[in-house]
Enzyme design. Structure first.
Site, mmCIF file in Angstrom:
data_model
loop_
_atom_site.group_PDB
_atom_site.id
_atom_site.type_symbol
_atom_site.label_atom_id
_atom_site.label_comp_id
_atom_site.label_asym_id
_atom_site.label_seq_id
_atom_site.Cartn_x
_atom_site.Cartn_y
_atom_site.Cartn_z
ATOM 1 N N GLY B 132 25.714 18.282 -62.498
ATOM 2 C CA GLY B 132 26.808 17.096 -63.154
ATOM 3 C C GLY B 132 27.216 16.211 -62.145
ATOM 4 N N SER B 166 21.270 17.720 -67.711
ATOM 5 C CA SER B 166 20.152 18.352 -68.617
ATOM 6 C C SER B 166 20.613 19.908 -68.747
ATOM 7 C CB SER B 166 19.220 18.272 -67.753
ATOM 8 O OG SER B 166 18.202 17.270 -67.920
ATOM 9 N N GLU B 249 14.991 16.516 -55.630
ATOM 10 C CA GLU B 249 14.409 16.098 -57.180
ATOM 11 C C GLU B 249 13.198 15.076 -57.048
ATOM 12 O OE1 GLU B 249 17.224 13.288 -58.960
ATOM 13 O OE2 GLU B 249 16.629 14.247 -60.844
ATOM 14 N N SER B 380 16.286 5.095 -60.489
ATOM 15 C CA SER B 380 15.769 4.260 -61.311
ATOM 16 C C SER B 380 14.439 3.721 -60.199
ATOM 17 C CB SER B 380 16.368 3.142 -62.038
ATOM 18 O OG SER B 380 16.947 2.116 -60.987
ATOM 19 N N GLU B 382 14.232 0.601 -59.790
ATOM 20 C CA GLU B 382 14.633 -0.438 -59.020
ATOM 21 C C GLU B 382 15.213 0.214 -57.744
ATOM 22 O OE1 GLU B 382 15.013 -0.296 -62.264
ATOM 23 O OE2 GLU B 382 13.656 -2.286 -62.790
#
Lengths: 378, 402
Positions: B132, B166, B249, B380, B382
């Site tokens: 989360g 997820s 990750e 992202s 960016e």
């Protein structure tokens, strides 16, 4: 950098120190301004030879150190950073590769030790028009009683003014466009009927156009096999392309470092310009391209050392991907430096000009994309 | 392959074990990201148990926590040998974010008690974890999150909403980033809590995406309970914990070889089938051929970069500067591949469902749509460029500090 051996790391430091001390880009500028015909500083070549770099891929029995292509790449990358101009690449990498891949024992004994000691400067004469097209070789080699008679032209021969021997790709059978029927010849620059003209190119290097009119050579001048020279030529060219990949990477990496340093020091609107996100992201994307290009350059050299089956693919990958990065980086070098980048007094122009010349040499990005696709079967 | 492989004995033992223990009817199969393993029959459970008993679900973790205490080189050898016989390791997929992210972070920040309670469940593939992190108003700017955890003496009470969790609807545990001190600066008042999903204060709702059904959920905490002993790291030090977690990750999203399963068809071969060829064997569409070549070169450059970083690190877990580019590079390669795939298929590439389209065509379309998320999640495109420009290149901070 690849996982270098201790020897390679030491060499890298040594070359880097040598270049900054002996041959920074200002030396290239001085050479250009002096207009020397062979297009490298006459005092430079003996010191390059002295450093032992002419023997890197040559076996010990011919006076070399037999350290392989990745090691040669380490040297070329560092030289590329400061745009060092010398016949090292043309002679000790491309010429020597031809002898190692296709030379008879007698030819190796005759040429390799003198390539290593710098008295012989060998270069490849392959193209006959404005675009790289080895398969279009048309220069005629006619069989004679004693050997062959060569007639035709060669264009954009690198170090063509300084060379003492040319490896000339000629046609002994068939027509331009066919891979069979090509034969390579070792032709001395002093041969009767051979003339050369210096080309005045924007990158200030020593290219020449050759004119051969009934140049007589003996049968022993054939390098490799008669009619079957294309594979040897391709092998030489691939080693050349992998070497250029390393040199171009060095040139581009220096352009990146110059640009990054400018981003950290140039102040506009009261801030260093590197604090603007548009420029920070551009730098990040250039860095990304650089890291990917480095992997290709090193991968090609390692594949040659390992005699890998896919070495040809990797050499085209390297020439193309490093070429793309150098193209973009040399443009950004000028763009990000603004007006100062446009002046001849600043070095950016030298990097831009060298970039385009090396991109075109032995096949530009488009040539190598096409070749890569053919090698993959589509 | 080096001439004398120091792991040749180890590899031989792995091969022999696989020969004995891998159920042949699972060959070249895999479990989906959503954990759908039902269609693989009872063998999948058996295979998981056998792997778990060897500690090969997480081979590099210490034995006392359910791993096998092996080196990274040995773990890669297991993966290689499995790939060779068409076997796969279902445990990373069955544990959601457990093996790739929660486990490594627990190993670093967990107390001895936390490691003993949580790691074996992950290593054996028994417990699925979700994370989360993002909230509706905290995406790229994750540290502006609002989900609160209040100290209630014997436990924390968690209230707020998470998004993009997820597998939240099928997970047993959650690692949640929560605000524990609203008075501190935004990065400083955050903690990392572990909490069970099966409790009255937790509600999940799956999110339907442009690609159809997805593993993503919205997760609502309404006085959800987290034990005091399930605070990971120090109170109000959650930002440092999550930074490490996100490094794990990114490492898992760098396009390295997955845990086995079917290899995708070669794009150039599919292109020849759909588009046709000229007499000389070149692809009939010259423009597509050029762009396909550029893409295949980018893919090769990416793979060579992963190999280079591995060689440079010489087996050490060392994050070299080059590693920072992998997430964006992997994303670029995968998204371009999907776009080219769609173009290659022509009108067949409009497939949504039905008998007029092959399974592969439908799957390629879903992959194209789902792939748009790659440049958004996990930091992202960016945000990755911000990280490179600041942390790797040393350029000044370009974003607002809050």
């Amino acid at each position: 950098m690849a996982a270098l051996t201790e020897e390679q790391s030491l060499l890298k430091d040594q070359v880097s120190a040598w270049v900054r001390e002996q041959s920074p880009v200002v030396k290239f500028r001085e050479m250009r301004d002096s207009g020397v015909e062979q297009a490298f500083a006459p005092t430079l070549w003996p010191t390059v030879v002295e450093m032992g770099w002419t023997g890197i891929i040559v076996p010990e029995q011919y006076g070399g150190s037999d350290l392989g292509y990745l090691t040669f790449g380490v040297v070329l990358e560092e030289l590329g950073r400061q745009l060092v101009a010398s016949p090292l690449f043309a002679s000790a990498l491309v010429g020597a590769s031809g002898l190692l891949l296709g030379g008879s024992e007698a030819q190796k004994k005759q040429y390799l030790p003198t390539i290593v000691d710098g008295t012989e400067i060998m270069t490849l004469a392959v193209d006959e028009g404005p675009r790289h097209a080895p398969v279009r070789t048309a220069l005629q080699a006619k069989k004679t009683a004693a050997g062959y008679s060569l007639t035709g032209t060669k264009t954009f021969v690198l170090e063509g003014m300084a060379a003492t021997t040319f490896v000339v790709a000629a046609r002994t059978r068939g027509a331009a466009g066919e891979t069979t029927g090509i034969t390579l010849f070792l032709v001395p620059a002093t041969a009767k009927g051979l003339s050369r003209r210096r080309l005045n190119t924007f990158d200030s290097r020593g290219y020449a156009n050759l004119e051969l009119t009934n140049v007589e050579v003996e049968a022993s001048a054939v390098l490799g096999s008669v009619d079957g020279g294309f594979a040897l030529l391709d092998g030489m060219l691939d080693r050349a392309r992998a070497g250029l990949g390393a040199e171009m990477l060095g040139t581009a990496a220096q352009a990146f470092d110059m640009t990054l340093s400018y981003l950290k020091t140039r102040v506009q609107f009261g801030k260093v310009i590197g604090s603007f996100q548009a420029l920070g992201h551009r730098a990040a994307m250039l860095f990304t391209s650089m890291e990917l290009a480095r992997s290709c350059a090193e991968g090609a050299l390692q594949a040659l050392d390992a005699k890998a089956d896919n070495a040809a693919e990797l050499c085209s990958l390297s020439k193309s991907k490093v070429g793309d990065f150098l193209h973009e980086m040399s443009n950004q070098l000028i763009q990000i430096h603004g007006g100062i980048g446009m002046t001849d007094e600043f070095d950016a122009g030298f990097y831009l000009k060298r970039a385009r010349a090396l991109e075109a040499l032995y096949g530009n990005q488009a040539f190598h994309r096409d070749r890569f696709a053919r090698l993959l079967g589509f | 392959m080096p001439e004398s492989d120091p792991l040749s004995n180890f590899r031989a033992a792995v091969r022999a074990w696989l020969d004995e223990n891998f159920p042949p009817n699972l060959k070249n199969k895999s479990v989906g990201m959503e954990g759908g393993a039902d269609d693989l029959g009872p063998e999948i459970g058996l295979w998981r148990e056998r792997l778990a008993k060897k500690g090969w679900g997480a081979p590099t973790w210490p034995k006392e926590y359910g791993g096998a205490g092996l080196s990274h080189a040995e773990a890669r050898a297991i993966n290689d040998e499995m790939g060779r016989v068409g076997a796969f390791n279902p445990i990373p997929l069955l544990t959601g974010m457990g093996i790739t992210m929660v486990g490594p972070t627990l190993l670093e920040y967990g107390t001895e008690d936390q490691k003993r309670r949580h790691l074996p469940g992950i290593a054996t593939g028994a417990v699925r974890w979700c994370l989360g992190l993002s909230e509706p108003n905290a995406g790229s700017d994750l540290a502006s999150l609002n989900t609160k955890a209040e100290d209630k003496g014997d436990h924390f009470a968690v209230n707020g909403q998470k998004i993009w969790t997820s597998g939240a609807d099928i997970s047993q545990w959650c690692g949640a980033l929560v605000r524990t001190d609203p008075k501190l600066k935004k990065h400083d008042g955050i903690s990392f809590l572990l909490l069970p999903m099966d409790q009255p204060g937790v509600r999940t709702r799956p999110i339907k995406l442009i690609a159809g059904a997805s593993p993503f959920c919205e997760t609502y905490f309404d006085n959800a309970v987290a034990e005091k002993t399930d605070l990971l790291g120090k109170l109000n030090d959650g930002w440092n914990v999550v930074k490490r977690l996100l490094q794990h990750e990114r490492q898992s999203q760098t396009g390295g070889r997955g845990p086995g399963g079917e290899r995708p068809a070669k794009l150039e071969e599919l292109a020849k089938q759909y588009v046709g060829t000229n007499d000389d064997g070149t692809l009939a569409d010259a423009d597509l051929r050029t762009r396909l070549t550029s893409h295949l070169m980018d893919a090769r450059a990416h793979t060579l970069t992963i190999n280079r970083i591995t060689a440079e690190a010489k087996g050490k877990v060392n994050v070299s500067a080059a590693a920072s580019i992998l997430k964006n590079s992997a994303t670029h390669v995968a998204q371009t591949r999907s776009e080219l795939m769609l173009e290659v298929m022509g009108a067949q590439g409009l497939a949504w469902e039905g008998n007029e389209f092959t399974k592969q065509e439908v799957a390629a379309v879903r992959e194209w749509l789902f792939g748009k998320a790659m440049s958004i999640y996990g930091g992202s495109f960016e945000v990755q460029n911000n990280i490179i420009s600041k942390n790797i290149l040393g350029l000044p901070e370009t974003t607002q500090k809050g």
